[in-house]
Design a protein around this motif. Structure first.
Motif, PDB file in Angstrom:
ATOM      1  N   LYS A  92      34.387  37.615  48.750  1.00  0.00           N
ATOM      2  CA  LYS A  92      33.239  38.349  48.232  1.00  0.00           C
ATOM      3  C   LYS A  92      33.619  39.389  47.180  1.00  0.00           C
ATOM      4  O   LYS A  92      33.063  39.414  46.078  1.00  0.00           O
ATOM      5  N   GLU A  93      34.543  40.271  47.492  1.00  0.00           N
ATOM      6  CA  GLU A  93      34.894  41.353  46.576  1.00  0.00           C
ATOM      7  C   GLU A  93      35.524  40.816  45.297  1.00  0.00           C
ATOM      8  O   GLU A  93      35.234  41.295  44.199  1.00  0.00           O
ATOM      9  N   GLU A  94      36.374  39.820  45.434  1.00  0.00           N
ATOM     10  CA  GLU A  94      37.013  39.192  44.263  1.00  0.00           C
ATOM     11  C   GLU A  94      35.973  38.550  43.362  1.00  0.00           C
ATOM     12  O   GLU A  94      36.033  38.672  42.129  1.00  0.00           O
ATOM     13  N   SER A  97      33.840  41.150  41.516  1.00  0.00           N
ATOM     14  CA  SER A  97      34.605  41.690  40.388  1.00  0.00           C
ATOM     15  C   SER A  97      34.554  40.740  39.194  1.00  0.00           C
ATOM     16  O   SER A  97      34.386  41.165  38.042  1.00  0.00           O
TER      17      SER A  97
END
Length: 214
Positions: A92-94, A97
């Protein structure tokens, strides 16, 4: 229909309305059932796998007509997409970004409802939503539909960056020769559900313009 796409390749699927472009993409995605033959993805037979299973394996589709959650914000549309699969949740975070890097305009509109975005911004969000599943192959159905030429340029620049930076394999369906990202792209022309031409797009640009643009 026989079609092979190499890893990391960009393939443009052309043809008039009714040629079978959307049907092909929806069948690869599992939305439509394959009644004959096989669909092999990343070395595995996925012919009878569900849409969810295909997404978990790395397939994603940007549908024609966008089909966003209109009353949800940009951020909520992305969050819902990320939580839909284990593959998306894990990265999710990758993926967020990456989305903000490729589409900085979306980052500026995180709290804005999807229905209030411009047509170009909605198309960006639709692509971004598909990226939240962390695909290795991205399919886009008529991504330039209804967009102004400058916005089409921006969308295709983003697609090119995704291919080069993330190594995404990309299959794009278009009715017309809208934009050539690279002359090494593979062009596939469909008529009545059959492949009538397949080859490097640089070799047939003039012919495609004559047939499909005028």
């Amino acid at each position: 229909m026989s079609l092979e796409i190499d890893k990391g390749q960009i393939v443009k699927l052309f043809g008039p309305n009714g040629a079978g472009k959307s049907t092909l993409l929806n069948t690869i995605m599992g939305i439509l059932k394959c009644t004959k033959g096989q669909i092999i993805f990343n070395g595995e037979d996925i012919t009878n796998k569900s849409v969810r299973e295909r997404v978990e394996m790395g397939l994603a589709l940007v549908p024609e007509g966008r089909q966003l959650f209109p009353e949800l914000s940009v951020q909520e549309n992305l969050e819902v997409a990320a939580r839909a699969t284990k593959r998306g949740e894990k990265s999710k975070e990758e993926n967020l970004s990456l989305v903000y890097q490729i589409f900085p305009r979306l980052k500026e509109r995180l709290k804005q409802r999807a229905e209030t975005l411009s047509g170009g911004e909605q198309q960006m969000l639709t692509i971004a939503r598909a990226l939240m599943s962390n695909p290795i192959m991205l399919m886009l159905d008529e991504p330039s539909q209804g967009l102004a030429p400058l916005v089409v340029e921006e969308v295709y620049e983003a697609i090119s960056r995704l291919n080069k930076q993330k190594g995404l394999t990309i299959l794009i369906s278009e009715q017309q020769l809208t934009k050539v990202l690279d002359k090494s792209e593979l062009a596939v022309v469909l008529e009545f559900g059959k492949v009538v031409f397949k080859g490097p797009i640089g070799n047939i640009v003039a012919d495609l313009k004559k047939i499909y643009v005028g």
